[in-house]
Scaffold this motif. Sequence first.
Motif, PDB file in Angstrom:
ATOM      1  N   ALA A   1      37.243  18.479  55.516  1.00 37.80           N
ATOM      2  CA  ALA A   1      38.280  17.457  55.659  1.00 37.80           C
ATOM      3  C   ALA A   1      39.649  18.031  55.311  1.00 37.80           C
ATOM      4  N   GLN A   2      39.697  18.827  54.233  1.00 39.68           N
ATOM      5  CA  GLN A   2      40.956  19.473  53.877  1.00 39.68           C
ATOM      6  C   GLN A   2      41.375  20.458  54.961  1.00 39.68           C
ATOM      7  N   GLY A   3      40.397  21.151  55.533  1.00 38.16           N
ATOM      8  CA  GLY A   3      40.704  22.078  56.620  1.00 38.16           C
ATOM      9  C   GLY A   3      41.341  21.379  57.801  1.00 38.16           C
ATOM     10  N   TRP A   4      40.828  20.222  58.161  1.00 33.45           N
ATOM     11  CA  TRP A   4      41.397  19.483  59.292  1.00 33.45           C
ATOM     12  C   TRP A   4      42.759  18.889  58.964  1.00 33.45           C
ATOM     13  N   ARG A   5      43.003  18.543  57.690  1.00 29.00           N
ATOM     14  CA  ARG A   5      44.356  18.118  57.313  1.00 29.00           C
ATOM     15  C   ARG A   5      45.344  19.262  57.489  1.00 29.00           C
ATOM     16  N   ILE A   6      44.907  20.461  57.175  1.00 28.07           N
ATOM     17  CA  ILE A   6      45.765  21.635  57.355  1.00 28.07           C
ATOM     18  C   ILE A   6      46.005  21.895  58.843  1.00 28.07           C
ATOM     19  N   VAL A   7      44.959  21.733  59.654  1.00 24.56           N
ATOM     20  CA  VAL A   7      45.121  21.893  61.103  1.00 24.56           C
ATOM     21  C   VAL A   7      46.164  20.915  61.628  1.00 24.56           C
ATOM     22  N   ALA A   8      46.099  19.652  61.182  1.00 23.64           N
ATOM     23  CA  ALA A   8      47.067  18.647  61.630  1.00 23.64           C
ATOM     24  C   ALA A   8      48.486  19.030  61.221  1.00 23.64           C
ATOM     25  N   ALA A   9      48.637  19.494  59.981  1.00 25.76           N
ATOM     26  CA  ALA A   9      49.970  19.901  59.513  1.00 25.76           C
ATOM     27  C   ALA A   9      50.492  21.079  60.315  1.00 25.76           C
ATOM     28  N   LEU A  10      49.632  22.060  60.565  1.00 27.87           N
ATOM     29  CA  LEU A  10      50.056  23.243  61.313  1.00 27.87           C
ATOM     30  C   LEU A  10      50.352  22.911  62.771  1.00 27.87           C
ATOM     31  N   ALA A  11      49.639  21.938  63.328  1.00 31.18           N
ATOM     32  CA  ALA A  11      49.939  21.531  64.706  1.00 31.18           C
ATOM     33  C   ALA A  11      51.379  21.024  64.805  1.00 31.18           C
ATOM     34  N   VAL A  12      51.814  20.291  63.788  1.00 32.92           N
ATOM     35  CA  VAL A  12      53.194  19.798  63.764  1.00 32.92           C
ATOM     36  C   VAL A  12      54.169  20.955  63.591  1.00 32.92           C
ATOM     37  N   THR A  13      53.908  21.830  62.617  1.00 33.78           N
ATOM     38  CA  THR A  13      54.868  22.907  62.350  1.00 33.78           C
ATOM     39  C   THR A  13      54.923  23.925  63.484  1.00 33.78           C
TER      40      THR A  13
ATOM     41  N   GLY B   1      46.973  34.492  51.192  1.00 33.33           N
ATOM     42  CA  GLY B   1      46.919  33.221  51.900  1.00 33.33           C
ATOM     43  C   GLY B   1      48.259  32.880  52.529  1.00 33.33           C
ATOM     44  N   GLY B   2      48.292  31.715  53.192  1.00 30.12           N
ATOM     45  CA  GLY B   2      49.469  31.393  53.992  1.00 30.12           C
ATOM     46  C   GLY B   2      50.496  30.500  53.341  1.00 30.12           C
ATOM     47  N   ARG B   3      50.180  29.860  52.218  1.00 28.56           N
ATOM     48  CA  ARG B   3      51.084  28.845  51.670  1.00 28.56           C
ATOM     49  C   ARG B   3      52.474  29.412  51.338  1.00 28.56           C
ATOM     50  N   GLY B   4      52.525  30.402  50.472  1.00 30.71           N
ATOM     51  CA  GLY B   4      53.807  30.958  50.064  1.00 30.71           C
ATOM     52  C   GLY B   4      54.531  31.646  51.202  1.00 30.71           C
ATOM     53  N   LEU B   5      53.775  32.399  51.998  1.00 33.86           N
ATOM     54  CA  LEU B   5      54.382  33.150  53.091  1.00 33.86           C
ATOM     55  C   LEU B   5      54.990  32.223  54.131  1.00 33.86           C
ATOM     56  N   MET B   6      54.242  31.191  54.533  1.00 36.37           N
ATOM     57  CA  MET B   6      54.730  30.285  55.568  1.00 36.37           C
ATOM     58  C   MET B   6      55.858  29.386  55.048  1.00 36.37           C
ATOM     59  N   THR B   7      55.802  29.037  53.772  1.00 31.47           N
ATOM     60  CA  THR B   7      56.908  28.275  53.193  1.00 31.47           C
ATOM     61  C   THR B   7      58.183  29.105  53.186  1.00 31.47           C
TER      62      THR B   7
ATOM     63  N   ILE C   1      65.690  19.230  61.643  1.00 29.25           N
ATOM     64  CA  ILE C   1      64.366  18.773  62.086  1.00 29.25           C
ATOM     65  C   ILE C   1      63.291  19.767  61.658  1.00 29.25           C
ATOM     66  N   TYR C   2      63.548  21.047  61.903  1.00 30.73           N
ATOM     67  CA  TYR C   2      62.549  22.061  61.563  1.00 30.73           C
ATOM     68  C   TYR C   2      62.332  22.150  60.060  1.00 30.73           C
ATOM     69  N   GLY C   3      63.425  22.257  59.307  1.00 34.18           N
ATOM     70  CA  GLY C   3      63.293  22.393  57.863  1.00 34.18           C
ATOM     71  C   GLY C   3      62.637  21.186  57.217  1.00 34.18           C
ATOM     72  N   ALA C   4      62.997  19.987  57.676  1.00 34.65           N
ATOM     73  CA  ALA C   4      62.443  18.762  57.086  1.00 34.65           C
ATOM     74  C   ALA C   4      60.951  18.635  57.326  1.00 34.65           C
ATOM     75  N   ALA C   5      60.456  19.212  58.404  1.00 38.16           N
ATOM     76  CA  ALA C   5      59.019  19.136  58.701  1.00 38.16           C
ATOM     77  C   ALA C   5      58.257  20.341  58.158  1.00 38.16           C
ATOM     78  N   ALA C   6      58.729  21.545  58.476  1.00 36.42           N
ATOM     79  CA  ALA C   6      57.949  22.747  58.197  1.00 36.42           C
ATOM     80  C   ALA C   6      57.896  23.100  56.719  1.00 36.42           C
ATOM     81  N   ILE C   7      59.027  23.012  56.023  1.00 34.31           N
ATOM     82  CA  ILE C   7      59.039  23.448  54.619  1.00 34.31           C
ATOM     83  C   ILE C   7      58.078  22.616  53.760  1.00 34.31           C
ATOM     84  N   PRO C   8      58.160  21.283  53.765  1.00 39.90           N
ATOM     85  CA  PRO C   8      57.207  20.520  52.921  1.00 39.90           C
ATOM     86  C   PRO C   8      55.762  20.607  53.382  1.00 39.90           C
ATOM     87  N   LEU C   9      55.529  20.639  54.701  1.00 37.46           N
ATOM     88  CA  LEU C   9      54.150  20.724  55.168  1.00 37.46           C
ATOM     89  C   LEU C   9      53.504  22.047  54.782  1.00 37.46           C
TER      90      LEU C   9
END
Length: 416
Positions: free
Chosen positions: A25-37, A93-99, A198-206
């Motif tokens: 379930a957590q994996g699919w939440r991450i997929v949804a977030a990444l689909a947006v970003t 992992g991707g959290r710090g790098l992608m942020t 638009i990009y910063g408001a979505a991508a940074i927090p996600l």
Amino acid sequence: MSSTAEAATKAAAPTPGSGGRPRLAQGWRIVAALAVTQTIGYGVLYYAFSVFLTPMAADLHAGGAQIAAALTGSILIAALCAPLVGRLLDARGGRGLMTAGSIIGTLAVLAWSRVENLPQLYAVFAAIGIACAMVLYESAFAVIVSWFDGPTHGHGRANALLALTVVAGFASTIFLPLTGLLVDSYGWRTALVVLAVIYGAAAIPLHALVVRRPTRAGHRPATTHERAQVVKAATRRRPFWLLVIAFTANGGAAAVMSILLITYLIHLGHSPVLAATLAGLLGVLSVTGRLLTTGLQRRLPAALIAAAIFALQGVAAALLPLAGRTVPGAIGCVLGFGLGFGIASITLPHLLLQRYSTSAYASLSGRIAAFSVADKALAPLGAVALAQAVGYQWVMAAVAAACAIAAFALVAYHRV
């Protein structure tokens, strides 16, 4: 594979029963977030550039080729960064790098809105290239692979990658008209500020709040040395380099067609409106091709499926100079080529994970991206030069040859 590499593979293997429903379930939440970003990221950091090209050229008193060189440089820098980004993804992992990449991308787009000359533009796009390497498909795929990495999660991983690429496939459909509207209403500089927000408001927090690295009880992550041994063992053998050849050749062919197809269809005698309409089918067909490929992978070898589709692309490109002067012929050739448009993005992860350890997935993917992404940047430039020297029919012949090379490389990969 060496004994050390085998140990790394075993260390990376999931513990039986470790893939519970909460983790999925957590994996699919991450997929949804990444689909947006990914959708917003590709829209802002890549596709929007074409809308800004003309107004920037006028404002900066530069030629179109000089402005376009900024995007080419950005793609090349992303290719150079890919191996290092891959190693960091495997290790941390991707959290710090992608942020961090999201922050760099947001600041770079804001800086883009303030450029006054070509050196400033090139510097901004160097930063955008670094950001792209950190936040776009290769990084997102690595994050998803880490959450769907068990032998029982193959279908889930395929569906997750498919969902991500299908949603992100609409980036151009959304952001090209949106960017055009912003430029018409506010000018190109203000339009860039809006896109940056638009990009910063979505991508940074996600990226910061949703992306996580999975933890599994009783599972020891591979060490840096073990991952290095997996990569070393892979890169010393033929299968890895067959993948490099296949996806580099096909990536260059796809890049050439995406950029020159409209021009060539007009050259064949079609109206600009029809040429643009047919070229627009490539995006729709890429979704069709991904759905078809994902379904067939459950029954047939992925390498042979991709080889067959790449071969079809080669036939379509070879026939375009002969059949493309008629509307039905042009439609048929575009349909044939378009089915393979985008399948590389879901086929390569599947092939890498079939043969190699998940612990080094991002490192191996990054090495292949260094070649394939660079070819996507350089192949269109070579194609334009070839068209000017000997004609577009030779460009189509080169595209067909590249697709054939990709198909043969995947057949050879399947056999080794």
